[in-house]
Motif scaffolding. Structure first.
Motif, PDB file in Angstrom:
ATOM      1  N   TYR B  29       0.837  -1.193   0.000  1.00  0.00           N
ATOM      2  CA  TYR B  29       0.000   0.000   0.000  1.00  0.00           C
ATOM      3  C   TYR B  29       0.877   1.250   0.000  1.00  0.00           C
ATOM      4  O   TYR B  29       0.569   2.231  -0.659  1.00  0.00           O
ATOM      5  CB  TYR B  29      -0.913   0.007   1.227  1.00  0.00           C
ATOM      6  N   HIS B  32       7.524   3.783   3.331  1.00  0.00           N
ATOM      7  CA  HIS B  32       7.972   4.890   4.177  1.00  0.00           C
ATOM      8  C   HIS B  32       9.491   4.846   4.249  1.00  0.00           C
ATOM      9  O   HIS B  32      10.081   3.766   4.294  1.00  0.00           O
ATOM     10  CB  HIS B  32       7.424   4.754   5.607  1.00  0.00           C
ATOM     11  N   PHE B  44      11.115  10.605  10.236  1.00  0.00           N
ATOM     12  CA  PHE B  44      10.394  10.464   8.977  1.00  0.00           C
ATOM     13  C   PHE B  44      11.021  11.292   7.862  1.00  0.00           C
ATOM     14  O   PHE B  44      11.379  12.461   8.060  1.00  0.00           O
ATOM     15  CB  PHE B  44       8.945  10.904   9.186  1.00  0.00           C
ATOM     16  N   ILE B  47       6.907   9.421   2.532  1.00  0.00           N
ATOM     17  CA  ILE B  47       5.929   8.356   2.409  1.00  0.00           C
ATOM     18  C   ILE B  47       5.411   8.378   0.979  1.00  0.00           C
ATOM     19  O   ILE B  47       5.124   9.453   0.431  1.00  0.00           O
ATOM     20  CB  ILE B  47       4.779   8.501   3.441  1.00  0.00           C
ATOM     21  N   LEU B  49       2.566   6.499  -1.529  1.00  0.00           N
ATOM     22  CA  LEU B  49       1.418   5.597  -1.617  1.00  0.00           C
ATOM     23  C   LEU B  49       1.307   5.016  -3.010  1.00  0.00           C
ATOM     24  O   LEU B  49       1.703   5.657  -3.991  1.00  0.00           O
ATOM     25  CB  LEU B  49       0.114   6.337  -1.322  1.00  0.00           C
ATOM     26  N   GLU B  53       0.493   9.293  -4.747  1.00  0.00           N
ATOM     27  CA  GLU B  53       0.599  10.344  -3.738  1.00  0.00           C
ATOM     28  C   GLU B  53       1.883  10.172  -2.941  1.00  0.00           C
ATOM     29  O   GLU B  53       2.322   9.051  -2.677  1.00  0.00           O
ATOM     30  CB  GLU B  53      -0.576  10.260  -2.769  1.00  0.00           C
ATOM     31  N   GLN B  54       2.452  11.278  -2.542  1.00  0.00           N
ATOM     32  CA  GLN B  54       3.621  11.202  -1.691  1.00  0.00           C
ATOM     33  C   GLN B  54       3.722  12.460  -0.845  1.00  0.00           C
ATOM     34  O   GLN B  54       3.153  13.499  -1.170  1.00  0.00           O
ATOM     35  CB  GLN B  54       4.900  10.976  -2.490  1.00  0.00           C
ATOM     36  N   LYS B  55       4.457  12.299   0.243  1.00  0.00           N
ATOM     37  CA  LYS B  55       4.654  13.436   1.149  1.00  0.00           C
ATOM     38  C   LYS B  55       6.030  13.294   1.754  1.00  0.00           C
ATOM     39  O   LYS B  55       6.459  12.177   2.093  1.00  0.00           O
ATOM     40  CB  LYS B  55       3.590  13.422   2.249  1.00  0.00           C
ATOM     41  N   SER B  94      -3.434   0.134   4.402  1.00  0.00           N
ATOM     42  CA  SER B  94      -3.493   1.438   5.041  1.00  0.00           C
ATOM     43  C   SER B  94      -3.688   1.311   6.544  1.00  0.00           C
ATOM     44  O   SER B  94      -4.568   0.580   7.006  1.00  0.00           O
ATOM     45  CB  SER B  94      -4.650   2.240   4.445  1.00  0.00           C
ATOM     46  N   GLY B  95      -2.873   2.010   7.294  1.00  0.00           N
ATOM     47  CA  GLY B  95      -3.023   2.046   8.736  1.00  0.00           C
ATOM     48  C   GLY B  95      -2.356   0.902   9.475  1.00  0.00           C
ATOM     49  O   GLY B  95      -2.446   0.833  10.698  1.00  0.00           O
ATOM     50  N   TYR B  96      -1.682   0.022   8.758  1.00  0.00           N
ATOM     51  CA  TYR B  96      -1.040  -1.118   9.399  1.00  0.00           C
ATOM     52  C   TYR B  96       0.370  -0.776   9.857  1.00  0.00           C
ATOM     53  O   TYR B  96       0.931   0.251   9.488  1.00  0.00           O
ATOM     54  CB  TYR B  96      -1.001  -2.305   8.440  1.00  0.00           C
ATOM     55  N   ALA B  97       0.931  -1.664  10.619  1.00  0.00           N
ATOM     56  CA  ALA B  97       2.311  -1.484  11.073  1.00  0.00           C
ATOM     57  C   ALA B  97       3.270  -1.665   9.901  1.00  0.00           C
ATOM     58  O   ALA B  97       2.929  -2.254   8.875  1.00  0.00           O
ATOM     59  CB  ALA B  97       2.634  -2.491  12.174  1.00  0.00           C
ATOM     60  N   LEU B  98       4.449  -1.139  10.071  1.00  0.00           N
ATOM     61  CA  LEU B  98       5.458  -1.190   9.013  1.00  0.00           C
ATOM     62  C   LEU B  98       6.364  -2.399   9.179  1.00  0.00           C
ATOM     63  O   LEU B  98       6.724  -2.774  10.299  1.00  0.00           O
ATOM     64  CB  LEU B  98       6.304   0.076   9.034  1.00  0.00           C
ATOM     65  N   PHE B 100      10.061  -3.223   8.413  1.00  0.00           N
ATOM     66  CA  PHE B 100      11.283  -2.488   8.103  1.00  0.00           C
ATOM     67  C   PHE B 100      12.353  -3.390   7.520  1.00  0.00           C
ATOM     68  O   PHE B 100      12.486  -4.563   7.891  1.00  0.00           O
ATOM     69  CB  PHE B 100      11.845  -1.823   9.365  1.00  0.00           C
TER      70      PHE B 100
END
Lengths: 114, 110
Positions: B29, B32, B44, B47, B49, B53-55, B94-98, B100
């Protein structure tokens, strides 16, 4: 504003002792995550909450590990009967929840079990 | 499923560029990117998506190839402050743990 805070920053426990690690997330953040980071490794997922609901605890290494977030804000990670292999940095992160939602990490609690 | 990062380590002179890669065998999804300095919390960076989309920070750029489930972080005109360990974290939903990766150690020298 205030970031994610964790306490204590450092904890030394004798093998067999119980410990409790606290995380104060950013106010209003819905999601809260716990990670374990061994030296030289990336953070590894332990468990996560949406508000007070623990949605996934599949990363908890044993039934000695327990986490709660009873009111949907502060969370506590408890480790019972600590073992040497529990020595690590425990990181807490919070996020607003979904979409372009980065996780903000706290400074971590370094746990050393002797 | 832990993503794979490459290279494991990079040494740059100030002003040089670097690319750090992250690949996953699972559909993602989002990806990061974080930088962690010794003894500090991960910070951070970006991110991205699926869907485009990105930020992130203005001076950092990254890409996300959804078909290949790969992401790359581009560090240009590196500064001494860029030194640290870079982690990619992948989010399956979306909204889940990462999940790494093991990290890429970057050292920028004068």
């Amino acid at each position: 504003g205030a970031g994610v805070s964790q306490s204590p920053r450092y904890k030394v426990a004798k093998r067999g002792q119980d410990v409790a690690l606290r995380c104060d997330p950013i106010s209003g953040h819905v999601s809260l995550f716990w990670y374990q980071q061994a030296l030289g490794q990336g953070p590894e997922f332990l468990t996560y909450f949406q508000n007070e609901a623990q949605l996934d605890k599949s990363g908890l290494p044993s039934d000695r590990f327990f986490a709660e977030r009873p009111e949907g804000s502060v969370s506590t990670l408890k480790i019972q009967r600590t073992q040497q292999e529990d020595s690590a940095v425990y990181l807490c992160a919070s996020s607003i929840g979904q979409g372009l939602s980065e996780q903000y990490f706290g400074p971590g609690t370094r746990l050393t079990v002797t | 499923q832990q993503p794979v990062q490459s290279p494991q380590a990079v040494i740059l002179r100030e002003g040089e560029d670097a690319v750090i890669n992250c690949s996953s065998s699972k559909a993602l999804y989002s990806v990061h990117w974080y930088r962690q300095k010794h003894g500090e919390a991960p910070v951070f960076l970006m991110i991205l998506l699926k869907g485009g989309e990105q930020k992130g920070h203005d001076k950092i750029s990254a890409s996300f190839n959804e078909k290949k489930q790969q992401s790359s972080l581009y560090l240009t005109a590196s500064q001494l402050s860029y030194s640290g360990t870079y982690f990619c974290g992948t989010e399956p939903r979306s909204g889940y743990a990462l999940n790494f990766g093991k990290g890429t150690s970057l050292l920028v020298t004068p």
